[in-house]
Design a protein around this motif. Structure first.
Motif, short mmCIF file in Angstrom:
data_model
loop_
_atom_site.label_atom_id
_atom_site.label_comp_id
_atom_site.label_asym_id
_atom_site.label_seq_id
_atom_site.Cartn_x
_atom_site.Cartn_y
_atom_site.Cartn_z
N ILE A 164 8.31 3.73 -6.89
CA ILE A 164 8.25 4.90 -6.00
C ILE A 164 7.42 4.52 -4.77
CG2 ILE A 164 7.70 7.33 -5.78
CD1 ILE A 164 9.78 6.64 -7.95
N ARG A 165 8.05 4.61 -3.60
CA ARG A 165 7.41 4.17 -2.35
C ARG A 165 7.44 5.31 -1.33
NH1 ARG A 165 8.61 0.85 2.43
NH2 ARG A 165 6.92 -0.67 2.71
N GLU A 166 6.33 5.51 -0.66
CA GLU A 166 6.26 6.55 0.38
C GLU A 166 6.68 5.95 1.71
OE1 GLU A 166 4.93 8.63 3.72
OE2 GLU A 166 3.74 6.90 3.04
N GLU A 167 7.68 6.57 2.34
CA GLU A 167 8.19 6.08 3.62
C GLU A 167 8.35 7.26 4.58
OE1 GLU A 167 11.79 3.99 2.72
OE2 GLU A 167 10.78 2.43 1.54
N GLY A 206 21.57 -8.39 -12.57
CA GLY A 206 20.62 -7.34 -12.27
C GLY A 206 21.01 -6.67 -10.97
N LEU A 207 20.93 -5.34 -10.93
CA LEU A 207 21.30 -4.58 -9.73
C LEU A 207 20.05 -3.94 -9.14
CD1 LEU A 207 23.67 -3.39 -7.98
CD2 LEU A 207 23.46 -1.34 -9.42
N PHE A 208 19.80 -4.22 -7.86
CA PHE A 208 18.75 -3.55 -7.09
C PHE A 208 19.41 -2.48 -6.22
CE2 PHE A 208 17.15 -7.80 -7.90
CZ PHE A 208 15.81 -7.62 -8.18
N THR A 209 18.85 -1.29 -6.23
CA THR A 209 19.43 -0.23 -5.42
C THR A 209 18.37 0.77 -5.00
OG1 THR A 209 21.15 1.49 -5.36
CG2 THR A 209 20.02 1.16 -7.46
N VAL A 210 18.61 1.41 -3.86
CA VAL A 210 17.76 2.49 -3.40
C VAL A 210 18.52 3.82 -3.49
CG1 VAL A 210 18.39 2.39 -0.95
CG2 VAL A 210 16.04 3.03 -1.61
N ASP A 211 19.62 3.80 -4.21
CA ASP A 211 20.47 4.98 -4.37
C ASP A 211 19.66 6.14 -4.99
OD1 ASP A 211 23.47 6.00 -4.63
OD2 ASP A 211 22.44 6.52 -6.49
N PRO A 220 0.81 -1.23 0.00
CA PRO A 220 0.00 0.00 0.00
C PRO A 220 0.84 1.27 0.00
CG PRO A 220 -0.06 -1.07 2.16
CD PRO A 220 0.63 -2.02 1.24
N HIS A 221 2.12 1.17 0.37
CA HIS A 221 2.98 2.35 0.39
C HIS A 221 3.59 2.65 -0.98
CE1 HIS A 221 2.73 2.63 4.75
NE2 HIS A 221 2.99 1.33 4.82
N VAL A 222 3.48 1.72 -1.91
CA VAL A 222 3.99 1.95 -3.26
C VAL A 222 2.97 2.79 -4.03
CG1 VAL A 222 4.54 0.86 -5.47
CG2 VAL A 222 5.48 -0.08 -3.36
N LEU A 223 3.45 3.89 -4.58
CA LEU A 223 2.57 4.81 -5.30
C LEU A 223 2.65 4.62 -6.80
CD1 LEU A 223 3.30 8.07 -3.27
CD2 LEU A 223 1.63 6.27 -2.79
N ALA A 224 3.83 4.25 -7.31
CA ALA A 224 4.00 4.18 -8.76
C ALA A 224 5.05 3.13 -9.13
CB ALA A 224 4.41 5.55 -9.32
N ILE A 225 4.85 2.51 -10.29
CA ILE A 225 5.81 1.56 -10.86
C ILE A 225 6.01 1.93 -12.33
CG2 ILE A 225 6.31 -0.86 -11.38
CD1 ILE A 225 4.32 -1.66 -9.21
N LYS A 226 7.27 2.01 -12.71
CA LYS A 226 7.60 2.28 -14.11
C LYS A 226 8.54 1.18 -14.59
CE LYS A 226 7.66 7.15 -12.78
NZ LYS A 226 8.50 8.38 -12.70
N GLN A 227 8.25 0.64 -15.77
CA GLN A 227 9.05 -0.49 -16.24
C GLN A 227 9.14 -0.51 -17.76
OE1 GLN A 227 7.76 -4.38 -14.95
NE2 GLN A 227 9.59 -5.38 -15.74
N THR A 228 10.31 -0.96 -18.27
CA THR A 228 10.46 -1.24 -19.70
C THR A 228 10.23 -2.73 -19.92
OG1 THR A 228 12.84 -1.61 -19.48
CG2 THR A 228 12.13 0.62 -20.03
N SER A 269 12.93 5.99 -4.15
CA SER A 269 12.98 5.21 -5.38
C SER A 269 13.73 3.91 -5.16
CB SER A 269 13.69 6.01 -6.49
OG SER A 269 12.90 7.06 -6.97
N TYR A 270 13.08 2.81 -5.50
CA TYR A 270 13.72 1.49 -5.53
C TYR A 270 13.89 1.11 -7.00
CZ TYR A 270 12.75 1.04 -0.55
OH TYR A 270 12.72 1.23 0.82
N SER A 271 15.12 0.81 -7.40
CA SER A 271 15.40 0.63 -8.82
C SER A 271 16.00 -0.74 -9.10
CB SER A 271 16.39 1.71 -9.30
OG SER A 271 15.94 3.00 -8.97
#
Length: 721
Positions: free
Chosen positions: A470-473, A500-505, A392-400, A479-481
């Motif tokens: 995009i997550r509201e905290e 694959g690289l996961f990052t919150v940078d 419920p805290h995730v507001l948006a997802i963008k993906q290719t 941003s989680y990428s």
């Protein structure tokens, strides 16, 4: 710290010094410094064939490599050979990368493809088929079957095959029928018993039926009969009252490359659907016939199909060995590679109570680098998107989305997210070659669910592999990428090697936000912080990184470049590597497919080493590593070193910064380039030599097996802790 000249690598225009340097140095390099890209691709497919020839591999895996070779060659003809022919016909005969005319290269391709197809047929009939027979899997001829076998098969023919056959006559009232691309056909000559006239008929082997028909058997061994063999021995049922004089199998390949002028159409989907329909009727570019086909039948096919004799491939044995994909699925574990179950990446493994991990919490602790198929796609990328869809805290997802599977849980996660009220953007690349129709279906399904679907930029394919969540905290948006080297496809993730690289940078998050805005709207982004993006930024960024290594070497500093790609063709990149080598930079290139670079040429590339590794998994990741005077700059991403990737696609590389990830990349390269690892070595003459054993005849290390062991040990070590 990231160097400023890398931050500026995305500036829109190169400065004058760049062009002066390019013109000055090019004159110092020899004229004939590239290998022909088309012949280099055929050399890659020969390496695939050499795996099928390897007696140390399990028999059904060898059969699978024969099918891969056949499928690869089909695509090569449909796209690359078709492109050369189109350039010749239209008069756009621009010289190839080695300065030869398309007609000359086409002649070279024909000679080499003929040689390889004969070798391919010989590998099946003399090596793999006998080995399968020894293991109790027999591919038989109709002539060796007993009466009981024939009776059982006749029942199958009458009930399952005969009803879907469609013989087409050729006579003054029936023009020569359309022959679809890649279809297997029978050319049949018959005599009319009433008039005595000879006639011709074409019969298409139904592609929806099993390519190899199982012969009923009571024993432990199994027998299979090629479907066309079954049909050809029951032609009397199809032509009652006629005398069947002769019959031969043949197969046609057509130009199936899609060409769309996007700026001339307002609706890309409709234009693409029309082009896919046109593709079915592309001009013929290859005719495969059986070795025993008579001259009368062959001459008729050549005339009616308007094809040259250079494009005729007369082959012994069974045509269309793609059918071996079906045989390779036989459930005989002893004839396959030992099974490998991907492990869950350490950061995403369940906790002490075996509870499902919080993917976001794991990424917040540190960047996570996942290596597929050794580490699971389902418990990393797929789990990431599924959790984002429900959170419920995730507001948006963008993906290719470039390619995905037919029953994609990735697409379902996006649909679930949209239906849950989240903002969802999916950039679907409907021009992904040979996946266009599938992607159109998914695009429309996403749109119906409320997902914002866009189709990228006019004139460019969107090939990058990106997710931005995009997550509201605590009142702050974070941003989680995920940036990958491979497609968001659960099926291919089990056979394609990718990172694959996961990052919150924050820098990566801002970079992806800007990039998605550019892809979906009208933004023109000129600078990224931790990404290198094509087509405006990537080439210049890589050239500057290569040139920096060259300058470091000239100043007496340690300098090294390591590149892992599927293909390296781009002349600017190759020339920059030549210049680096001339200055003393050690350059290591790990390439799966095409390589136009000539290593080991005195005065030009004696410091360049090229290796190729093929095996049970398709090496697919792209890695770019620069020593950078002890502060390594390492990037992973979607781009190969080809003109289309650098100039006509949207690609993205992300810089890997975590010390443990840099160490892992370094170790992987050390193993791949080691003389103790089984691989192919490229010589300056363009010939690849396979190195499988050491001086004492002992097998060299299989990199993929070693990688599996390393990842499994890492999982067990964590379990012990």
């Amino acid at each position: 710290m990231i160097e400023q000249d890398v931050l500026d690598a995305g500036l829109g225009d190169a400065d004058d010094d760049d062009f002066d340097m390019q013109e000055t140095v090019d004159s110092e390099l020899p004229e004939h410094r590239y290998l022909d890209r088309e012949l280099s691709w055929l050399a890659f497919n020969q390496r695939v064939l050499e795996l099928a020839e390897d007696p140390h591999l399990p028999a059904l895996e060898r059969a699978n490599f024969l099918a891969i070779f056949a499928s690869n060659l089909d695509e090569f003809f449909m796209v690359r050979v078709a492109g050369l022919k189109r350039r010749i016909v239209t008069g756009l005969a621009v010289p190839t990368n080695v300065g030869r005319s398309p007609a000359e290269v086409l002649a070279d391709i024909s000679a080499e493809a003929h040689r390889l197809q004969l070798r391919h047929a010989e590998t099946w009939t003399a090596m793999v088929q006998p080995q399968l027979a020894e293991a109790g899997i027999h591919v038989v001829d109709y002539d060796v079957l007993s009466e009981a076998d024939r009776d059982a098969l006749y029942e199958y023919f009458q009930t399952q095959v005969f009803p879907v056959l469609m013989p087409l006559a050729v006579d003054p009232a029936h023009p020569f029928p359309y022959i679809s691309g890649l279809s297997l056909n029978l050319a049949i000559r018959i005599r009319n018993a009433r008039t005595g006239r000879q006639e011709f008929a074409r019969l298409k082997v139904p592609p929806m039926l099993p390519r190899f028909v199982e012969v009923p058997s009571d024993g432990e061994s199994v027998r299979y009969l090629p479907l066309e063999d079954l049909i050809s021995n029951h032609l009397d049922d199809l032509f009652p009252g006629m005398e069947v004089l002769d019959h031969h199998a043949f197969r046609l390949t057509r130009n199936e490359d899609v060409v769309i002028e996007e700026d001339e159409t307002e609706n890309l989907i409709q234009a693409l659907e029309a082009e896919l329909l046109r593709r079915r009727f592309g001009p013929p570019i290859r005719l495969e016939i059986t070795e025993d086909m008579d001259e009368v039948t062959m001459s008729l096919l050549v005339k009616e199909l308007d094809i040259t004799e250079q494009e005729v491939y007369r082959l012994p044995g069974t045509l269309d060995l793609r059918g071996l994909f079906d045989l390779a699925r036989i459930d005989r574990p002893d004839l396959h590679y030992k099974p490998h179950l991907p492990t869950t990446a350490t950061a995403f493994q369940p906790g002490d109570n075996n509870e499902r991990p919080d993917i976001f919490a794991s990424i917040r602790k540190a960047d996570v680098l996942v290596h597929h198929p050794y580490e699971s796609f389902a418990t990393s990328v797929q789990a990431f998107l599924e959790q984002a869809a429900k959170d419920p805290h995730v507001l948006a997802i963008k993906q290719t989305l470039y390619r995905t599977s037919g029953d994609s849980p990735i697409v379902q996660a996006l649909i679930d997210a949209a239906e849950a009220g989240k903002q969802v953007l999916a950039l679907v690349e409907v021009k992904a070659r040979f996946d266009e129709a599938n992607n159109i279906v998914w695009a429309r399904k996403l749109e119906k669910a409320g997902v914002h679907v866009v189709y990228g930029l006019v004139g460019l394919k969107t090939h990058c592999k990106l997710v931005n969540v995009i997550r509201e905290e605590n009142g702050v948006l974070r941003s989680y990428s995920h940036i990958g080297t491979g497609n968001y496809n659960p099926k291919t993730s089990r056979i394609y090697e990718d990172f694959g690289l996961f990052t919150v940078d924050d820098q990566v998050g801002r970079d992806l936000t800007r990039l998605f805005n550019e892809l979906s709207g009208y933004a023109i982004e000129k600078k990224f912080k931790r990404l290198l993006v094509a087509p405006l930024h990537l080439r210049k960024g890589l050239l500057r990184l290569i040139d920096k290594e060259r300058r470091n070497a000239e100043n007496g500093k340690p300098a090294r470049i390591r590149i892992k790609v599927n293909s390296i063709v781009d002349e600017q990149i190759i020339d920059a590597l030549y210049r680096a080598s001339q200055s003393g930079v050690q350059v290591e290139v790990w390439v799966r497919g095409i390589c136009s670079l000539k290593p080991g040429v005195e005065g030009m590339s004696e410091n360049i080493t090229v290796r190729s590794i093929l095996g049970r998994y398709l090496e697919h990741s792209r890695i770019f590593s620069f020593h950078n005077d002890g502060d390594p700059q390492v990037y992973i991403g979607s781009a190969d070193m080809m003109h289309r990737n650098l100039d006509r696609r949207v690609e993205a590389l992300v810089r890997v910064t975590a010390p443990n990830h840099l160490k892992e990349m370094e170790s992987l390269f050390d193993q791949a380039m080691s003389d103790g690892t089984s691989s192919w070595h490229l010589g300056p003459d363009g010939l690849w030599e396979r190195h499988m054993v050491d001086a004492e005849g002992r097998p060299l290390i299989d990199l993929q097996d070693k990688r599996m062991s390393t990842v499994q040990r890492r999982r067990r070590a964590r379990a012990v802790r």
